[in-house]
Design an enzyme around this catalytic site. Structure first.
Site, PDB file in Angstrom:
ATOM      1  CG  ASP A 183      -1.895   1.057   1.352  1.00  0.00           C
ATOM      2  OD1 ASP A 183      -2.045   1.797   0.365  1.00  0.00           O
ATOM      3  OD2 ASP A 183      -2.507   1.211   2.430  1.00  0.00           O
TER       4      ASP A 183
HETATM    5  C1  SPV Z   1      -7.389   2.484   3.292  1.00  0.00           C
HETATM    6  O1  SPV Z   1      -8.447   1.852   3.324  1.00  0.00           O
HETATM    7  O2  SPV Z   1      -6.515   2.284   2.451  1.00  0.00           O
HETATM    8  C2  SPV Z   1      -7.141   3.541   4.286  1.00  0.00           C
HETATM    9  C3  SPV Z   1      -7.862   3.499   5.547  1.00  0.00           C
HETATM   10  O3  SPV Z   1      -6.296   4.381   4.041  1.00  0.00           O
HETATM   11  S1  SPV Z   1      -6.868   2.697   6.751  1.00  0.00           S
HETATM   12  O4  SPV Z   1      -6.290   1.510   6.164  1.00  0.00           O
HETATM   13  O5  SPV Z   1      -7.750   2.405   7.883  1.00  0.00           O
HETATM   14  O6  SPV Z   1      -5.815   3.663   7.137  1.00  0.00           O
HETATM   15 MG    MG Z   2      -5.296   4.123   2.209  1.00  0.00          MG
END
Ligand code: SPV
Ligand code: MG
Length: 293
Positions: free
Chosen positions: A61
């Site tokens: 991510d």
């Molecule tokens: C996502 O869903 O990618 C987010 C929210 O950024 S969290 O993972 O809760 O930070």
């Molecule tokens: Mg995110």
């Protein structure tokens, strides 16, 4: 007109669920229950998460999923749902890129995009070791918001500024200062994020924020502080609650157990007790005689 923000203006509280594929969007679209008052309860929109979209593609991510892949998913979601879509746009990329992203997502029919006030090597906000994560200066982030606002063609998309002060160890004053600056720069809404197990900090933020900005939509993502009910978040001042990753988290263990069961028993018969019947999955195939919504 903006499907999401118009509803919020009418005083409606919105509850969203994540989708990372057309099939998960089908779940968001079709899930409903009747509550104890006999009122139908369903999700009010779809969250396109950087975490689950990246992971569903086998990627970290870290802003690797490009705008074309996001637009492809949005088109797939649109095939089965007319609910408002909010897209997680990470940091919004370089400010030179952000205007194009806003423009493309507006044309794609997205109601809102969320950008977080970090810069450089962006990782998911919930990871424990986050010393690599840097918060953007207020000035630079406001510039980015202004670029996004200028890129909008119509009033159909909003930019939600996500404040990472609590995630990065800063306090309420920093978060409130940033919220005010981002709204002045043109943000249509504010998302206050936290990775605490308790919702106390975000609730404290909401109470002060709503005194100064009663008409600016306030969003939260209770990934970590998930023992609090949505209704309590709504009554504390939040307008939108986003359940950001739950369908992928539900699917993964179910798929893993099924795969292991086939290996263990050398056939799929035993796995059959936990998975849907063939006839049930066949009944999900869209009817070619019925036009999509
Ligand atoms: C996502 O869903 O990618 C987010 C929210 O950024 S969290 O993972 O809760 O930070
Ligand atoms: Mg995110």
């Amino acid at each position: 007109m903006n499907l999401l923000f118009d509803q919020i203006k009418l005083g409606k509280k919105r509850r969203l669920l994540e989708a990372h594929s057309a099939i998960s969007a089908m779940i968001v679209e079709n899930s409903s229950i009747y509550d104890k008052n006999g009122e139908k309860k369903e999700f009010d929109g779809v969250w396109v998460s950087s975490l689950t979209l990246s992971l569903s593609k086998g990627l970290p991510d870290i802003e690797l999923v490009d705008i074309t892949s996001k637009l492809n998913l949005i088109q797939e979601i649109r095939r089965i749902s007319n609910k408002p879509i909010i897209v997680d746009c990470d940091t919004g990329s370089l400010k030179e890129q952000f205007g194009f992203i806003v423009n493309a997502l507006e044309r794609g029919g997205v109601s809102a995009i969320v950008i977080e006030d970090k810069f450089g090597y962006k990782q998911n906000s919930l990871i424990e070791e986050n010393e690599n994560q840097k918060q953007e200066s207020v000035e630079n982030f406001c510039d980015k918001i202004r670029i996004g606002v200028r890129a909008m063609q119509h009033d159909t998309i909003g930019i939600v500024a996500r404040i990472e002060s609590f995630i990065l160890g800063k306090g309420l004053d920093d978060a409130l200062f940033r919220a005010k600056a981002y709204i002045n720069a043109g943000a249509s809404g504010i998302l206050i994020h936290s990775k605490d197990k308790s919702a106390d900090k975000v609730i404290e933020f909401a109470k002060v924020f709503k005194v100064d900005f009663p008409n600016i939509p306030l969003f939260c993502v209770p990934s970590k502080f998930n023992s609090i009910a949505d209704e309590e978040l709504f009554s504390s001042g939040f307008d939108v609650v986003i359940h950001a990753n739950h369908l992928l988290r539900a699917a993964y263990p179910a798929m893993l157990n099924t795969a292991k069961s086939i290996l263990q028993f050398d056939r799929s018969y035993e796995a059959g007790t936990d998975i849907m019947e063939i006839n049930d999955i066949l009944s999900l195939i869209p009817d070619p005689n019925v036009m999509p919504i």
